[in-house]
Design an enzyme around this catalytic site. Structure first.
Site, PDB file in Angstrom:
ATOM      1  N   ASP A 127       0.884  -1.251  -0.033  1.00  0.00           N
ATOM      2  CA  ASP A 127       0.060   0.256   0.025  1.00  0.00           C
ATOM      3  C   ASP A 127       0.781   1.183   0.102  1.00  0.00           C
ATOM      4  O   ASP A 127       0.528   2.229  -0.281  1.00  0.00           O
ATOM      5  CB  ASP A 127      -0.960   0.074   1.178  1.00  0.00           C
ATOM      6  CG  ASP A 127      -2.033  -0.985   1.197  1.00  0.00           C
ATOM      7  OD1 ASP A 127      -2.409  -1.666   0.098  1.00  0.00           O
ATOM      8  OD2 ASP A 127      -2.600  -1.409   2.201  1.00  0.00           O
ATOM      9  N   ARG A 162     -16.664  -0.637 -24.629  1.00  0.00           N
ATOM     10  CA  ARG A 162     -17.074  -0.397 -23.284  1.00  0.00           C
ATOM     11  C   ARG A 162     -16.419   0.458 -22.444  1.00  0.00           C
ATOM     12  O   ARG A 162     -15.142   0.852 -22.577  1.00  0.00           O
ATOM     13  CB  ARG A 162     -16.970  -1.880 -22.523  1.00  0.00           C
ATOM     14  CG  ARG A 162     -18.003  -2.880 -23.183  1.00  0.00           C
ATOM     15  CD  ARG A 162     -17.555  -4.084 -22.496  1.00  0.00           C
ATOM     16  NE  ARG A 162     -18.681  -5.185 -22.680  1.00  0.00           N
ATOM     17  CZ  ARG A 162     -18.714  -6.420 -22.986  1.00  0.00           C
ATOM     18  NH1 ARG A 162     -17.517  -6.884 -22.773  1.00  0.00           N
ATOM     19  NH2 ARG A 162     -19.756  -7.151 -23.317  1.00  0.00           N
ATOM     20  N   MET A 169      -6.281  -2.767  -4.797  1.00  0.00           N
ATOM     21  CA  MET A 169      -6.155  -2.732  -3.407  1.00  0.00           C
ATOM     22  C   MET A 169      -5.827  -1.475  -2.949  1.00  0.00           C
ATOM     23  O   MET A 169      -5.429  -0.538  -3.655  1.00  0.00           O
ATOM     24  CB  MET A 169      -5.163  -3.791  -2.784  1.00  0.00           C
ATOM     25  CG  MET A 169      -5.713  -5.424  -3.100  1.00  0.00           C
ATOM     26  SD  MET A 169      -4.494  -6.421  -2.023  1.00  0.00           S
ATOM     27  CE  MET A 169      -5.587  -7.689  -1.719  1.00  0.00           C
ATOM     28  N   HIS A 271      -5.899 -10.304  -4.692  1.00  0.00           N
ATOM     29  CA  HIS A 271      -4.448 -10.727  -4.361  1.00  0.00           C
ATOM     30  C   HIS A 271      -3.637 -11.097  -5.416  1.00  0.00           C
ATOM     31  O   HIS A 271      -2.567 -11.552  -5.329  1.00  0.00           O
ATOM     32  CB  HIS A 271      -4.834 -11.948  -3.383  1.00  0.00           C
ATOM     33  CG  HIS A 271      -5.499 -11.587  -2.114  1.00  0.00           C
ATOM     34  ND1 HIS A 271      -6.943 -11.366  -1.967  1.00  0.00           N
ATOM     35  CD2 HIS A 271      -5.027 -11.326  -0.944  1.00  0.00           C
ATOM     36  CE1 HIS A 271      -7.255 -11.108  -0.755  1.00  0.00           C
ATOM     37  NE2 HIS A 271      -6.173 -11.019  -0.265  1.00  0.00           N
TER      38      HIS A 271
HETATM   39  O1  F6P Z   1      -1.481  -5.587   3.045  1.00  0.00           O
HETATM   40  C1  F6P Z   1      -2.507  -4.539   2.621  1.00  0.00           C
HETATM   41  C2  F6P Z   1      -3.517  -5.057   2.035  1.00  0.00           C
HETATM   42  O2  F6P Z   1      -2.926  -5.567   0.753  1.00  0.00           O
HETATM   43  C3  F6P Z   1      -4.710  -3.992   1.484  1.00  0.00           C
HETATM   44  O3  F6P Z   1      -4.482  -3.450   0.262  1.00  0.00           O
HETATM   45  C4  F6P Z   1      -5.833  -4.998   1.270  1.00  0.00           C
HETATM   46  O4  F6P Z   1      -7.329  -4.328   1.836  1.00  0.00           O
HETATM   47  C5  F6P Z   1      -5.676  -6.119   2.320  1.00  0.00           C
HETATM   48  O5  F6P Z   1      -4.102  -6.165   2.433  1.00  0.00           O
HETATM   49  C6  F6P Z   1      -6.151  -7.330   2.177  1.00  0.00           C
HETATM   50  O6  F6P Z   1      -5.871  -8.225   3.280  1.00  0.00           O
HETATM   51  P1  F6P Z   1      -6.240  -9.507   3.271  1.00  0.00           P
HETATM   52  O7  F6P Z   1      -5.247 -10.342   2.723  1.00  0.00           O
HETATM   53  O8  F6P Z   1      -6.217 -10.085   4.728  1.00  0.00           O
HETATM   54  O9  F6P Z   1      -7.585  -9.950   2.613  1.00  0.00           O
END
Ligand code: F6P
Length: 341
Positions: A127, A162, A169, A271
């Protein structure tokens, strides 16, 4: 001989393994005995360790994630948790603890330092929202992946005429969305620090769609859309929102489609932007802060964190680093707005 332990806590990110490698390789120069704590603070609560020496770090420079495992466990939220951590540090004969984490994990490290534990911090978070350091490793890799994803979306968006939305994230800080938007030539970017200007954005999208036949919007998962409720949010052990149910991208798609009359699709990178091999920048930064952490231990500079300032790696006080989150400032937002045309 100094016995030094390393742990990684909070969300994983690319660059953690290079940081572990840097720290261990430098520890060899200092003659430390080294050990790994598994799964962040959870491992120290339960005495979960693993060998961590030259053999273990030899081939991890290009590996995403963390070989130590991680968790979002907060010992201060568990009854007797802090005593258990102290007890295990004693039992394992650990003299110094290197903690690699973001604001939450390092916040715990700072509290423990104030209770007499010899702690050194290493900043990590995709982040990039940690104060007292110019950048954190993980950010470059994850934004590069989001940037590549955005150009993939442009191809299909253009073909189908579109508007494409990419939700990225970043719970509290919009750095990931901001950099992704700027670097991918997005038509609009929404970040948690700024109230979304929905009507202005939709007008802009209609305009660019006429010219380019597509539109690209980058939205940070932490953005609140006025008037949209979204799913109920749970909190993690540090009191932060878990955003998996909010679905800001889908809320935005509905609004954009309704207001512009243009077919809109949303993709959530999630992720996928947090795993994978670290970029050159994250490998070098990870190694540098890892090495510095071992040096800080050798110099007895506890309660400090290895930080990037300009192109120097220096020691800064943990207390300052975890005091306040580094969010997107006006200067950066104004820079991003130049490209909303
Ligand atoms: O580590 C920060 C982060 O990647 C954020 O950007 C995101 O909201 C969060 O972790 C997601 O967390 P988790 O892997 O616990 O779902």
């Amino acid at each position: 001989m100094t016995k030094m332990a390393v742990l990684t806590g909070g969300g994983d990110c690319p660059g953690l393994n290079p940081a572990i490698r840097g720290c261990i390789m430098r520890s060899i120069d200092h003659g430390f005995e080294t050990i790994g704590i598994q799964e962040g603070w959870k491992g120290l609560l339960n005495g979960m360790t693993q060998p961590l020496g030259l053999k273990e770090v030899e081939e991890i420079i290009d590996r995403g994630g963390t070989i130590l495992g991680t968790s979002r466990t907060n010992p201060y939220k568990i009854e007797g948790g802090v005593d258990k951590v102290k007890e295990n540090l004693k039992k394992l004969k650990i003299d110094a603890l290197v903690v690699m984490g973001g604001e939450d994990t390092l916040g715990v490290a700072n509290k423990l330092f104030k209770e007499g534990i010899k702690v050194v911090g290493v900043p990590k978070t995709m982040d990039n929202d940690l104060s007292s350091t110019d950048y954190t490793f993980g950010f470059d890799t994850s934004v590069t992946r989001a940037m590549d994803t955005a150009s993939v979306l442009i191809d299909t968006g253009r073909s189908h005429r579109r508007i494409m939305i990419l939700e990225v994230m970043g719970r509290h800080a919009g750095w990931v969305a901001l950099y992704t938007g700027i670097a991918s030539g997005a038509d609009w970017t929404l970040i948690p620090e700024r109230e979304p200007e929905i009507d202005k954005m939709c007008e802009e999208l209609k305009k660019v769609h006429k010219i380019k036949k597509y539109g690209l919007v980058i939205v940070s998962e932490g953005t609140k859309i006025p008037g949209s409720e979204g799913g109920k949010e749970e909190l993690d052990a540090f009191g932060h929102m878990i955003l998996k149910k909010r679905g800001v991208g889908s809320q935005l798609a509905e609004i954009i489609e309704e207001k512009t009359g243009i077919e809109t699709r949303v993709s959530v990178i999630g992720h996928m932007q947090r795993g994978g091999s670290p970029t050159l920048f994250d490998r070098i930064l990870g190694l540098r802060v890892g090495v510095k952490a071992a040096d800080l231990v050798a110099e007895g500079k506890f309660g400090q964190m290895a930080a990037l300032k300009g192109n120097e790696i220096i020691g800064v006080f943990l207390d300052k680093a975890v005091g306040e989150l580094k969010v997107v400032n006006d200067e950066w937002w104004k820079f991003a707005e130049i490209f909303f045309k």
